[in-house]
Design a protein around this motif. Sequence first.
Motif, short mmCIF file in Angstrom:
data_model
loop_
_atom_site.label_atom_id
_atom_site.label_comp_id
_atom_site.label_asym_id
_atom_site.label_seq_id
_atom_site.Cartn_x
_atom_site.Cartn_y
_atom_site.Cartn_z
N MET A 16 0.85 -1.20 0.00
CA MET A 16 0.00 0.00 0.00
C MET A 16 0.88 1.25 0.00
O MET A 16 1.80 1.36 0.81
CB MET A 16 -0.90 -0.01 1.23
CG MET A 16 -1.86 -1.19 1.27
SD MET A 16 -2.84 -1.20 2.80
CE MET A 16 -3.72 0.36 2.60
N PRO A 17 0.63 2.21 -0.87
CA PRO A 17 1.51 3.37 -0.98
C PRO A 17 1.58 4.21 0.29
O PRO A 17 2.59 4.81 0.58
CB PRO A 17 0.89 4.16 -2.13
CG PRO A 17 0.06 3.17 -2.88
CD PRO A 17 -0.41 2.19 -1.88
N ASP A 18 0.50 4.24 1.10
CA ASP A 18 0.48 5.10 2.27
C ASP A 18 1.07 4.44 3.51
O ASP A 18 1.23 5.09 4.54
CB ASP A 18 -0.97 5.53 2.59
CG ASP A 18 -1.53 6.41 1.47
OD1 ASP A 18 -0.71 7.04 0.78
OD2 ASP A 18 -2.75 6.43 1.31
N GLN A 19 1.36 3.14 3.45
CA GLN A 19 1.88 2.45 4.62
C GLN A 19 3.35 2.80 4.82
O GLN A 19 4.15 2.70 3.90
CB GLN A 19 1.72 0.95 4.46
CG GLN A 19 2.05 0.18 5.75
CD GLN A 19 1.63 -1.27 5.66
OE1 GLN A 19 0.87 -1.63 4.76
NE2 GLN A 19 2.12 -2.09 6.55
N LYS A 20 3.71 3.23 6.04
CA LYS A 20 5.05 3.69 6.32
C LYS A 20 5.80 2.78 7.28
O LYS A 20 6.96 3.02 7.56
CB LYS A 20 5.00 5.10 6.91
CG LYS A 20 4.40 6.14 5.97
CD LYS A 20 4.37 7.51 6.60
CE LYS A 20 3.77 8.52 5.65
NZ LYS A 20 3.74 9.88 6.25
N PRO A 63 17.34 0.25 -2.59
CA PRO A 63 15.89 0.40 -2.67
C PRO A 63 15.20 -0.93 -2.97
O PRO A 63 15.73 -1.78 -3.69
CB PRO A 63 15.69 1.39 -3.82
CG PRO A 63 16.99 2.11 -3.95
CD PRO A 63 18.05 1.12 -3.56
N ILE A 64 14.02 -1.12 -2.38
CA ILE A 64 13.20 -2.30 -2.62
C ILE A 64 11.95 -1.86 -3.36
O ILE A 64 11.26 -0.94 -2.93
CB ILE A 64 12.81 -2.98 -1.28
CG1 ILE A 64 14.07 -3.41 -0.52
CG2 ILE A 64 11.92 -4.19 -1.54
CD1 ILE A 64 13.77 -3.95 0.85
N CYS A 65 11.67 -2.49 -4.48
CA CYS A 65 10.53 -2.10 -5.30
C CYS A 65 9.50 -3.23 -5.32
O CYS A 65 9.84 -4.40 -5.49
CB CYS A 65 10.95 -1.77 -6.73
SG CYS A 65 11.98 -0.28 -6.86
N ALA A 66 8.24 -2.86 -5.15
CA ALA A 66 7.13 -3.81 -5.26
C ALA A 66 6.23 -3.35 -6.40
O ALA A 66 5.72 -2.22 -6.38
CB ALA A 66 6.34 -3.86 -3.95
N VAL A 67 6.07 -4.21 -7.42
CA VAL A 67 5.30 -3.86 -8.61
C VAL A 67 3.92 -4.49 -8.52
O VAL A 67 3.78 -5.68 -8.22
CB VAL A 67 6.02 -4.34 -9.88
CG1 VAL A 67 5.19 -4.00 -11.11
CG2 VAL A 67 7.40 -3.69 -9.99
N SER A 68 2.89 -3.68 -8.75
CA SER A 68 1.51 -4.14 -8.75
C SER A 68 0.95 -4.02 -10.16
O SER A 68 1.09 -2.98 -10.80
CB SER A 68 0.66 -3.33 -7.77
OG SER A 68 1.17 -3.41 -6.46
N ASP A 69 0.31 -5.10 -10.64
CA ASP A 69 -0.30 -5.07 -11.96
C ASP A 69 -1.39 -6.14 -11.99
O ASP A 69 -1.13 -7.32 -12.16
CB ASP A 69 0.74 -5.34 -13.05
CG ASP A 69 0.17 -5.13 -14.45
OD1 ASP A 69 -1.03 -4.80 -14.56
OD2 ASP A 69 0.92 -5.28 -15.43
N TYR A 70 -2.64 -5.70 -11.77
CA TYR A 70 -3.73 -6.66 -11.77
C TYR A 70 -5.01 -5.97 -12.22
O TYR A 70 -5.10 -4.75 -12.26
CB TYR A 70 -3.92 -7.30 -10.39
CG TYR A 70 -4.17 -6.33 -9.27
CD1 TYR A 70 -5.47 -5.95 -8.91
CD2 TYR A 70 -3.11 -5.77 -8.57
CE1 TYR A 70 -5.70 -5.07 -7.88
CE2 TYR A 70 -3.33 -4.87 -7.53
CZ TYR A 70 -4.63 -4.52 -7.20
OH TYR A 70 -4.86 -3.64 -6.18
N SER A 71 -5.98 -6.80 -12.57
CA SER A 71 -7.25 -6.29 -13.08
C SER A 71 -8.40 -6.75 -12.18
O SER A 71 -8.36 -7.84 -11.60
CB SER A 71 -7.50 -6.78 -14.51
OG SER A 71 -6.49 -6.29 -15.38
N VAL A 72 -9.42 -5.89 -12.09
CA VAL A 72 -10.63 -6.21 -11.35
C VAL A 72 -11.81 -6.10 -12.31
O VAL A 72 -12.01 -5.04 -12.94
CB VAL A 72 -10.83 -5.25 -10.16
CG1 VAL A 72 -12.15 -5.56 -9.45
CG2 VAL A 72 -9.66 -5.35 -9.19
N THR A 114 5.69 0.53 -5.91
CA THR A 114 5.98 1.10 -4.59
C THR A 114 7.45 0.91 -4.30
O THR A 114 7.97 -0.21 -4.36
CB THR A 114 5.14 0.40 -3.50
OG1 THR A 114 3.76 0.58 -3.79
CG2 THR A 114 5.44 1.01 -2.14
N LYS A 115 8.13 2.01 -3.99
CA LYS A 115 9.57 1.96 -3.76
C LYS A 115 9.86 2.27 -2.31
O LYS A 115 9.41 3.28 -1.78
CB LYS A 115 10.29 2.97 -4.67
CG LYS A 115 11.81 2.92 -4.57
CD LYS A 115 12.45 3.89 -5.56
CE LYS A 115 13.96 3.80 -5.51
NZ LYS A 115 14.60 4.75 -6.46
#
Length: 252
Positions: free
Chosen positions: A1-5, A75-84, A102-103
């Motif tokens: 989640m982008p807002d999670q710190k 840096p750690i990158c998490a890539v999201s790519d999905y469809s709903v 998300t980086k």
Amino acid sequence: MPDQKEIKITAWPKQKATLEHYFQLDKPCPVSIHFDDKPANLNINNSKERPFHVNMDMNLKAKEDIPVCIKICEPICAVSDYSVGIEFLGQSIANIRLKGKTKIAHCKDDDPVPRMCTNFIGQNPKGAKEPVTIDKIQFTYLGDQTHIDYTTMGAPINQLKMSIPNEGLRLDFPTAVKNVELTIVNFGNPVIQINGFLNSMMVVSQSEMINNTTTSIKIEDKIFSAIEIKGGSNEAALVDVCYERAPINPVP
């Protein structure tokens, strides 16, 4: 989640952790031996040619949580790519694709914010035509008076202070500021009104009671670029003002 710190460890391995000790083989290893009940006389010889050889198994048990700090070197990158997809009666009526990255990177520690203070020690006691600028702060009288007055009344004794006319004294800072502290002496009407402005918008308005004394007034958690001090029936004065620079282009 982008807002999670926060990053938390939610699970820990079930197997025991291995703790290894290493010593330099060409140097003696310090050893301490203690006896709880009675002292004992013990002679131990250790030489480089015939050193001690010690093997130990150690069991550690934590009585409370152990804080763990993980430093991210790269840096750690998490890539999201999905469809709903949304279907109605077997027919697809909408399809939403979510894609992003998300980086997580090492954050640089913020440098401490320097605190600046301005007083009137060393100013010409006869004053000058207003407005005057001291330490990049512009001081202006709000009434008809056009000449800055100084006084030594009150504490600190014999220290020069800038008189505050009843109509008001305005301070314009060179940039937005925060955590402002005003030291004011007052022997007139005890009600002192303080208003703070940011980009011509009033963001602070508070009244303080200063009755025949010198008081420091703190204005915290507010950002502004100008202050107006009113009241005191021409028997109040500003001793000093301290502040910290606020972030650039703050939002009122």
